[in-house]
Scaffold this motif. Structure first.
Motif, mmCIF file in Angstrom:
data_model
loop_
_atom_site.group_PDB
_atom_site.id
_atom_site.type_symbol
_atom_site.label_atom_id
_atom_site.label_comp_id
_atom_site.label_asym_id
_atom_site.label_seq_id
_atom_site.Cartn_x
_atom_site.Cartn_y
_atom_site.Cartn_z
ATOM 1 N N VAL A 88 29.717 7.588 -24.942
ATOM 2 C CA VAL A 88 29.608 6.324 -25.694
ATOM 3 C C VAL A 88 30.962 5.728 -26.102
ATOM 4 C CG1 VAL A 88 28.316 5.087 -27.510
ATOM 5 C CG2 VAL A 88 27.398 7.187 -26.620
ATOM 6 N N ARG A 89 32.115 6.394 -25.800
ATOM 7 C CA ARG A 89 33.381 5.753 -26.185
ATOM 8 C C ARG A 89 33.578 4.455 -25.410
ATOM 9 N NH1 ARG A 89 36.033 2.506 -27.352
ATOM 10 N NH2 ARG A 89 38.203 2.412 -28.009
ATOM 11 N N ARG A 90 33.290 4.504 -24.095
ATOM 12 C CA ARG A 90 33.524 3.310 -23.285
ATOM 13 C C ARG A 90 32.662 2.148 -23.781
ATOM 14 N NH1 ARG A 90 31.893 4.215 -17.568
ATOM 15 N NH2 ARG A 90 33.107 6.099 -17.854
ATOM 16 N N ASP A 117 37.011 -14.762 -17.408
ATOM 17 C CA ASP A 117 38.255 -13.989 -17.330
ATOM 18 C C ASP A 117 39.390 -15.005 -17.358
ATOM 19 O OD1 ASP A 117 38.616 -14.932 -14.738
ATOM 20 O OD2 ASP A 117 38.144 -13.027 -13.756
ATOM 21 N N SER A 118 40.603 -14.573 -17.043
ATOM 22 C CA SER A 118 41.718 -15.505 -17.213
ATOM 23 C C SER A 118 41.717 -16.615 -16.168
ATOM 24 C CB SER A 118 43.042 -14.746 -17.203
ATOM 25 O OG SER A 118 43.105 -13.925 -16.066
ATOM 26 N N SER A 119 40.791 -16.549 -15.181
ATOM 27 C CA SER A 119 40.749 -17.631 -14.195
ATOM 28 C C SER A 119 39.689 -18.691 -14.518
ATOM 29 C CB SER A 119 40.471 -17.045 -12.802
ATOM 30 O OG SER A 119 39.185 -16.481 -12.769
ATOM 31 N N GLY A 149 35.161 -13.173 -21.815
ATOM 32 C CA GLY A 149 35.763 -11.955 -21.274
ATOM 33 C C GLY A 149 34.799 -11.335 -20.281
ATOM 34 N N SER A 150 35.259 -10.327 -19.557
ATOM 35 C CA SER A 150 34.374 -9.584 -18.653
ATOM 36 C C SER A 150 34.904 -8.175 -18.486
ATOM 37 C CB SER A 150 34.261 -10.288 -17.299
ATOM 38 O OG SER A 150 35.545 -10.630 -16.823
ATOM 39 N N GLY A 151 35.697 -7.737 -19.474
ATOM 40 C CA GLY A 151 36.264 -6.391 -19.452
ATOM 41 C C GLY A 151 35.396 -5.433 -20.244
ATOM 42 N N ASN A 152 36.030 -4.391 -20.750
ATOM 43 C CA ASN A 152 35.301 -3.321 -21.430
ATOM 44 C C ASN A 152 34.396 -3.843 -22.558
ATOM 45 O OD1 ASN A 152 35.349 -1.448 -23.959
ATOM 46 N ND2 ASN A 152 35.385 -0.108 -22.179
ATOM 47 N N VAL A 153 34.957 -4.596 -23.467
ATOM 48 C CA VAL A 153 34.170 -5.007 -24.643
ATOM 49 C C VAL A 153 33.059 -5.971 -24.221
ATOM 50 C CG1 VAL A 153 34.266 -6.049 -26.933
ATOM 51 C CG2 VAL A 153 36.183 -4.661 -26.140
ATOM 52 N N ALA A 154 33.401 -6.934 -23.367
ATOM 53 C CA ALA A 154 32.407 -7.929 -22.949
ATOM 54 C C ALA A 154 31.235 -7.267 -22.215
ATOM 55 C CB ALA A 154 33.078 -8.971 -22.051
ATOM 56 N N PRO A 185 49.114 -5.278 -14.703
ATOM 57 C CA PRO A 185 48.477 -4.402 -13.709
ATOM 58 C C PRO A 185 47.810 -5.172 -12.569
ATOM 59 C CG PRO A 185 47.503 -4.111 -15.922
ATOM 60 C CD PRO A 185 48.406 -5.296 -15.983
ATOM 61 N N LYS A 186 47.633 -6.499 -12.750
ATOM 62 C CA LYS A 186 46.939 -7.271 -11.697
ATOM 63 C C LYS A 186 47.716 -7.217 -10.390
ATOM 64 C CE LYS A 186 44.383 -10.611 -14.380
ATOM 65 N NZ LYS A 186 45.130 -10.626 -15.635
ATOM 66 N N GLY A 187 47.006 -6.885 -9.324
ATOM 67 C CA GLY A 187 47.628 -6.880 -8.002
ATOM 68 C C GLY A 187 48.457 -5.634 -7.729
ATOM 69 N N ALA A 214 36.759 -9.457 -29.652
ATOM 70 C CA ALA A 214 38.198 -9.377 -29.422
ATOM 71 C C ALA A 214 38.923 -9.344 -30.772
ATOM 72 C CB ALA A 214 38.658 -10.573 -28.595
ATOM 73 N N THR A 215 40.222 -9.093 -30.721
ATOM 74 C CA THR A 215 41.019 -9.071 -31.946
ATOM 75 C C THR A 215 41.578 -10.483 -32.181
ATOM 76 O OG1 THR A 215 41.638 -6.841 -31.241
ATOM 77 C CG2 THR A 215 42.795 -7.739 -33.152
ATOM 78 N N MET A 216 41.185 -11.085 -33.282
ATOM 79 C CA MET A 216 41.616 -12.437 -33.699
ATOM 80 C C MET A 216 41.362 -13.505 -32.624
ATOM 81 S SD MET A 216 45.209 -13.247 -35.699
ATOM 82 C CE MET A 216 46.251 -13.702 -34.325
ATOM 83 N N GLY A 231 43.048 2.830 -25.086
ATOM 84 C CA GLY A 231 43.243 1.629 -24.282
ATOM 85 C C GLY A 231 43.074 0.346 -25.086
ATOM 86 N N ASP A 232 43.450 -0.733 -24.476
ATOM 87 C CA ASP A 232 43.181 -2.095 -24.959
ATOM 88 C C ASP A 232 43.212 -2.940 -23.679
ATOM 89 O OD1 ASP A 232 43.169 -3.780 -27.703
ATOM 90 O OD2 ASP A 232 44.424 -4.892 -26.304
ATOM 91 N N ILE A 233 43.557 -4.196 -23.748
ATOM 92 C CA ILE A 233 43.561 -5.017 -22.540
ATOM 93 C C ILE A 233 44.454 -4.376 -21.466
ATOM 94 C CG2 ILE A 233 44.361 -7.231 -21.573
ATOM 95 C CD1 ILE A 233 43.392 -8.575 -24.141
ATOM 96 N N GLY A 234 43.909 -4.239 -20.268
ATOM 97 C CA GLY A 234 44.689 -3.721 -19.135
ATOM 98 C C GLY A 234 44.868 -2.211 -19.128
ATOM 99 N N VAL A 235 44.327 -1.519 -20.109
ATOM 100 C CA VAL A 235 44.414 -0.051 -20.142
ATOM 101 C C VAL A 235 43.005 0.512 -20.305
ATOM 102 C CG1 VAL A 235 45.344 1.981 -21.330
ATOM 103 C CG2 VAL A 235 46.759 -0.079 -21.089
#
Ligand code: NDP
Ligand code: 2IT
Length: 449
Positions: A200-202, A257-259, A233-238, A129-131, A348-350, A161-165
């Protein structure tokens, strides 16, 4: 058991993440297998490693330049032993069958720990989804849903959702599902609040993670107040891990993040977290921009050739990996131990490799595996499903107090199972055994299916 591991590597030789997850779970549940020779006759392990159904489909979509594109869509329906298939959808360039099978396999035990009746699945696409523009994401989601819709349903398979969703993608997927089925049901979770989502789901995975860590410390008469914490990380969970850590009086000094990663020794406060939320959720920009705004912080760019991740060298007491799988290797684990970390709870998962987990165990670190510590996300998905079936919406306090109760219950269940099987205090062993037993007992009851 080694026969099973050989079977997995012979049948699916390239699936290294899946093999890793199977090896780790089966090693942890060995004491249960020793007590139950009847599992062998019923091929329990052989059935657990074979998804009940694997869907692989073409996802064609048109980009903004009028160029047709094609991605691969997947849904791995792993187990319906204790409830309908439930689990995330990941959109990331790295998505393949090995990653989705490992995620679906982990989800089996995680969902079993939630105290709710949730089977397990995971799906997604190798779509990055990036870009991409909002329109491109919408067209992709609509095409993905145009195939997935025939396999899912509120009593069959309920993706999230999970990563990117996130909420945007869940909205587009839901819109297409509703149109094709002509029904408004709770077929997806993680929906927006004004059309069936749960309060509270998010926040749930991150909040639940911190509630779990607080329980681990409380069992040792300690608390998170004043503790220096690393979050990746810096997404939902982080983001929601940081939010709850701040609430509990802890000091969070990293994100990534990935950068690359940022280090802010002054601590990430509420205002800085709001900036990160806008940066990642609205502008969908890179974490490095944090240092443009907060110049005392440091940005360390990711070096793909390095044998360690600098985030795990920062001095701290607790670590919460919340980005992705295998983000902590043996060297990183050694660095964490050397810099004084005494608690690692996986969001995260594993995120920790098998070797990293060995290092934590050897050093006597308090370690919580993701299938227990990050079960709060899917637990509140289960609560969203319950609210949807009743056509009711609970208050924030109601959902949050149920989440807290569930995390406390998972914590207690892990310790009880670990104690019963001779490994007192091991959340790793306890989580795997308790999740495994719940699923396997249901499989035994339901015959050879
Ligand atoms: P998001 O997409 O919201 O955030 C993912 C974060 O991880 C981003 O900061 C992303 O960086 C980073 N990341 C992803 N892949 C990599 C990579 N290969 N290397 C470095 N950084 C990476 O996802 P979530 O927060 O929802 O999920 C994060 C983890 O938590 C996953 O392991 C997921 O399975 C797990 N989880 C999620 C739950 C949920 O309800 N969403 C519940 C429980 C666990 P970038 O922005 O650069 O891509
Ligand atoms: O890893 C996970 O638990 C999730 N991505 C959430 C799954 C769900 O169905 O809520």
């Amino acid at each position: 058991m080694s026969d099973i591991l050989r079977t997995v590597s012979a049948r699916d030789p390239g699936e290294k993440e899946f093999q890793q997850a199977v090896r780790d779970v089966f090693a942890a549940v060995k004491p249960v297998l020793d007590r139950h020779p009847e599992y062998r006759r019923n091929a329990i392990l052989e059935r657990l490693i074979e998804p009940e159904r694997t869907l692989l489909f073409r996802v064609p979509w048109m980009d903004d330049h009028g160029q047709a594109r094609v991605n691969r869509g997947f849904r791995v329906e792993m187990s319906s032993a204790i409830g309908p298939y439930k689990g995330g959808l990941r959109f990331h360039a790295s998505v393949n069958l090995s990653i989705l099978k490992f995620l679906a396999f982990e989800q089996v035990f995680k969902n079993a720990l939630t105290t709710l009746s949730l089977g397990a699945a995971q799906g997604g696409a190798d779509f990055d989804p990036k870009g991409k523009s909002d329109d491109e994401v919408m067209r992709f989601c609509q095409s993905f849903a145009a195939e997935l819709f025939r396999h899912i349903g509120p009593d069959t398979d309920i993706p999230e959702g999970d990563i990117g969703v996130g909420a945007r993608e869940i909205g587009y997927l839901f819109g297409m599902y509703k149109r094709l089925r002509n029904e408004f049901t709770g077929v997806l979770t993680g929906k927006s609040l004004n059309w069936g989502g749960s309060l509270v789901r998010r926040e749930a995975a991150g909040y639940g993670l911190v509630y779990f860590a607080a329980e681990m410390l409380a069992a040792r008469n300690q608390s998170l107040a004043g503790k220096v914490c690393l979050v990746s990380g810096s997404g939902n969970v982080a983001q929601h891990t940081v939010e709850k850590l701040i609430d509990m009086g802890a000091k969070v000094v990293t994100l990534s993040d990935s950068s690359g990663c940022i280090v802010d020794e002054e601590g990430i406060d509420r205002g800085k977290l709001d900036f990160v939320k806008r940066l990642k959720n609205i502008r969908r920009a890179r974490i490095g921009e944090y240092v443009d705004k907060y110049s005392q912080a440091l940005f360390v760019e990711k070096d793909a050739t390095a044998d360690h991740n600098p985030i795990w060298k920062v001095k701290a007491e607790c670590a919460f990996p919340c980005a992705t799988e295998n983000e902590i290797n043996r060297r990183d684990a050694e660095n964490l131990v050397a810099s004084g970390v005494s608690l690692v709870a996986e969001g995260a998962t594993m995120p920790a490799t098998s070797e990293a987990v060995e290092v934590f165990q050897g050093a006597g670190i308090l370690f919580a595996p993701g299938k227990a510590a990050s079960a709060g996300g899917v637990a509140v998905s289960g609560l969203e499903m319950a609210q949807n079936s009743m056509r009711l919406a609970w208050s924030r306090e109601e959902v949050d107090s149920r989440l807290k109760m569930i995390m406390k219950s998972i914590h207690r269940t892990c310790l009880e199972a670990a104690e019963e099987y001779g490994q007192p205090g091991s959340y790793l062993v306890g989580a795997n055994i308790a999740g495994f037993l719940k699923v396997v007992n249901a499989m035994q009851d339901q015959g050879l299916v």
